[in-house]
Design an enzyme around this catalytic site. Structure first.
Site, PDB file in Angstrom:
ATOM      1  N   VAL A   1     -85.795  26.446  59.456  1.00 45.14           N
ATOM      2  CA  VAL A   1     -84.945  26.194  60.596  1.00 45.14           C
ATOM      3  C   VAL A   1     -84.453  24.893  61.109  1.00 45.14           C
ATOM      4  O   VAL A   1     -83.847  24.615  62.014  1.00 45.14           O
ATOM      5  CB  VAL A   1     -85.186  27.177  61.868  1.00 45.14           C
ATOM      6  CG1 VAL A   1     -85.222  28.647  61.689  1.00 45.14           C
ATOM      7  CG2 VAL A   1     -86.820  26.752  62.242  1.00 45.14           C
ATOM      8  N   LYS A  24     -94.009  27.681  53.696  1.00 43.23           N
ATOM      9  CA  LYS A  24     -94.561  29.106  53.408  1.00 43.23           C
ATOM     10  C   LYS A  24     -94.664  29.072  51.928  1.00 43.23           C
ATOM     11  O   LYS A  24     -95.390  29.821  51.215  1.00 43.23           O
ATOM     12  CB  LYS A  24     -93.501  30.171  53.785  1.00 43.23           C
ATOM     13  CG  LYS A  24     -93.447  30.211  55.192  1.00 43.23           C
ATOM     14  CD  LYS A  24     -92.400  31.210  55.780  1.00 43.23           C
ATOM     15  CE  LYS A  24     -92.293  31.577  57.090  1.00 43.23           C
ATOM     16  NZ  LYS A  24     -91.209  32.092  57.609  1.00 43.23           N
ATOM     17  N   TYR A  34    -100.627  28.601  60.986  1.00 41.14           N
ATOM     18  CA  TYR A  34     -99.080  28.885  60.810  1.00 41.14           C
ATOM     19  C   TYR A  34     -98.315  27.851  61.467  1.00 41.14           C
ATOM     20  O   TYR A  34     -97.145  27.338  60.956  1.00 41.14           O
ATOM     21  CB  TYR A  34     -98.832  30.370  60.979  1.00 41.14           C
ATOM     22  CG  TYR A  34     -97.259  30.613  60.947  1.00 41.14           C
ATOM     23  CD1 TYR A  34     -96.679  30.580  59.555  1.00 41.14           C
ATOM     24  CD2 TYR A  34     -96.464  30.474  61.929  1.00 41.14           C
ATOM     25  CE1 TYR A  34     -95.310  30.896  59.547  1.00 41.14           C
ATOM     26  CE2 TYR A  34     -95.183  30.959  61.830  1.00 41.14           C
ATOM     27  CZ  TYR A  34     -94.559  31.184  60.509  1.00 41.14           C
ATOM     28  OH  TYR A  34     -93.331  31.243  60.344  1.00 41.14           O
ATOM     29  N   TYR A  94     -83.655  33.616  53.476  1.00 40.94           N
ATOM     30  CA  TYR A  94     -83.454  34.705  54.385  1.00 40.94           C
ATOM     31  C   TYR A  94     -82.854  35.750  53.997  1.00 40.94           C
ATOM     32  O   TYR A  94     -82.694  36.168  52.716  1.00 40.94           O
ATOM     33  CB  TYR A  94     -83.102  34.091  55.764  1.00 40.94           C
ATOM     34  CG  TYR A  94     -83.604  32.758  56.126  1.00 40.94           C
ATOM     35  CD1 TYR A  94     -84.960  32.646  56.556  1.00 40.94           C
ATOM     36  CD2 TYR A  94     -82.614  31.808  56.449  1.00 40.94           C
ATOM     37  CE1 TYR A  94     -85.350  31.352  57.063  1.00 40.94           C
ATOM     38  CE2 TYR A  94     -83.466  30.490  56.924  1.00 40.94           C
ATOM     39  CZ  TYR A  94     -84.599  30.402  57.234  1.00 40.94           C
ATOM     40  OH  TYR A  94     -85.017  29.221  57.824  1.00 40.94           O
ATOM     41  N   SER A 141     -90.095  26.605  57.745  1.00 39.50           N
ATOM     42  CA  SER A 141     -90.525  27.721  56.485  1.00 39.50           C
ATOM     43  C   SER A 141     -90.744  27.269  55.375  1.00 39.50           C
ATOM     44  O   SER A 141     -91.177  28.064  54.484  1.00 39.50           O
ATOM     45  CB  SER A 141     -89.578  28.774  56.782  1.00 39.50           C
ATOM     46  OG  SER A 141     -89.693  29.477  57.823  1.00 39.50           O
TER      47      SER A 141
END
Ligand code: DON
Length: 331
Positions: free
Chosen positions: A274, A80, A204, A256, A77
């Protein structure tokens, strides 16, 4: 690495700081036992739960590395942040902010529920899956390869080499992608995707599977700390406005649904993934006393044992300790 160089701000040597960081890594390593390695993507299960490493890169060649520094892991992530930066550079900030909001969700990264909660159904922010999948659809290009070229080139410019995509993780990610497919198809139905759904999802999955080290992430953090400029060449790599927006998102949404706690207890922009990586950005700070890395630094930790929110158990504690010791909070 400038061996034994004096810290220009504090008079403390790099070796002296290194000893401290080595002690802290040894101390916090025990917390790896409290977490669990991510298993919902089978290939991620292969990580060594005991690993813990940190890399810190300052503005003028100061570099501290400690623990398991040479492990290669997938960016997950943390990508992102980079895809959002590239999309802003291609489409412009106002186009992107029209499509993706900048509000924290308070929900898990892969939540679908929050998409339905607002009348506009606009993804809450680019750092949760719904927002990131929307962003992947907005990258220029017809295929996932074309879409990822500018992102990989940006990384190459920052870290000095083109990072590989880990095909084993990519395949595993693709095969266990039910939730992301559900999010993607929901976004397709609500009209938020700018590209074909399969190309978008493939982009992605591939961006999450880019392989990095903590040195690579710390170097990206350094560029963000310096508002997008390479401190060595003084060249702008990321426009200042985009770098600042990325940092604001990292601070409010990067960890998160533990982002509030991270802001309160650590106090610097960060983004986790993760696989156990965390990138953290310490901007230049003004204090009455000399402290390490006053001019700012990029930091990255790797510790694949995760807590219930999906953040590295030992990594979070290590960053919190360093932020307290060195007074890194931006608040
Ligand atoms: O979407 C997924 O499942 C992952 N490939 C990325 C997960 C991750 O690191 C969590 N992010 N916020």
């Amino acid at each position: 690495m400038v061996q034994g160089a004096a810290n220009w701000n504090t008079g403390m040597t790099q070796e002296w700081l290194q000893e401290y960081v080595d002690d802290w890594v040894s101390f916090y390593r025990k917390h790896t036992a409290e977490g669990e390695v991510a298993s919902y993507i089978p290939a991620l299960k292969e990580a060594n739960q005991d690993h813990l490493g940190i890399s810190i890169i300052g503005m003028h060649g100061m570099k501290i590395r400690s623990g398991d520094v040479d492990v290669r892991f997938t960016i997950q992530s943390i990508s992102k942040v980079l895809s959002f930066i590239v999309a802003c550079m291609q489409r412009g900030v106002s186009y992107m902010l029209d499509k993706v909001d900048v509000e924290p969700t308070g929900e898990a990264f892969n939540s679908i529920m929050h998409l339905e909660m607002k009348p506009l159904k606009k993804p809450f922010n680019p750092l949760v899956n719904a927002g990131a999948i929307t962003v992947s659809s907005m990258l220029d290009g017809e295929t996932s390869e074309e879409k990822l070229q500018p992102l990989l080139s940006l990384l190459e410019e920052i870290i000095g080499h083109r990072p590989p995509i880990n095909l084993e993780v990519y395949e595993s990610e693709r095969e266990s992608s039910m939730r992301n497919r559900a999010i993607g198809y929901y976004l397709l139905e609500t009209g938020f995707l700018d590209s074909d759904i399969e190309v978008t999802l493939d982009t992605y999955f591939k961006q999450c599977s880019i392989e990095v080290t903590i040195d690579d992430l710390a170097r990206i953090g350094l560029i963000l700390a310096n508002d997008g400029k390479d401190p060595d060449s003084d060249q702008e790599i990321i426009p200042r406005q985009v770098a600042r927006l990325a940092k604001a998102l990292m601070l409010t949404c990067g960890m998160y649904d533990a982002s509030g706690k991270f802001a309160a207890y650590v106090g610097i922009p960060a983004k986790s993934g993760v696989s156990g990586g965390i990138i953290a950005v310490s901007p230049p700070r003004v204090r009455n006393e000399p402290l390490p890395f006053m001019d700012g630094c990029g930091m990255a930790v790797y510790g694949p044992a995760l807590d219930s929110k999906g953040n590295s158990t030992a990594g979070i504690r290590l960053l919190r300790h360093i932020a307290t010791q060195w007074d890194l909070s931006i608040f």
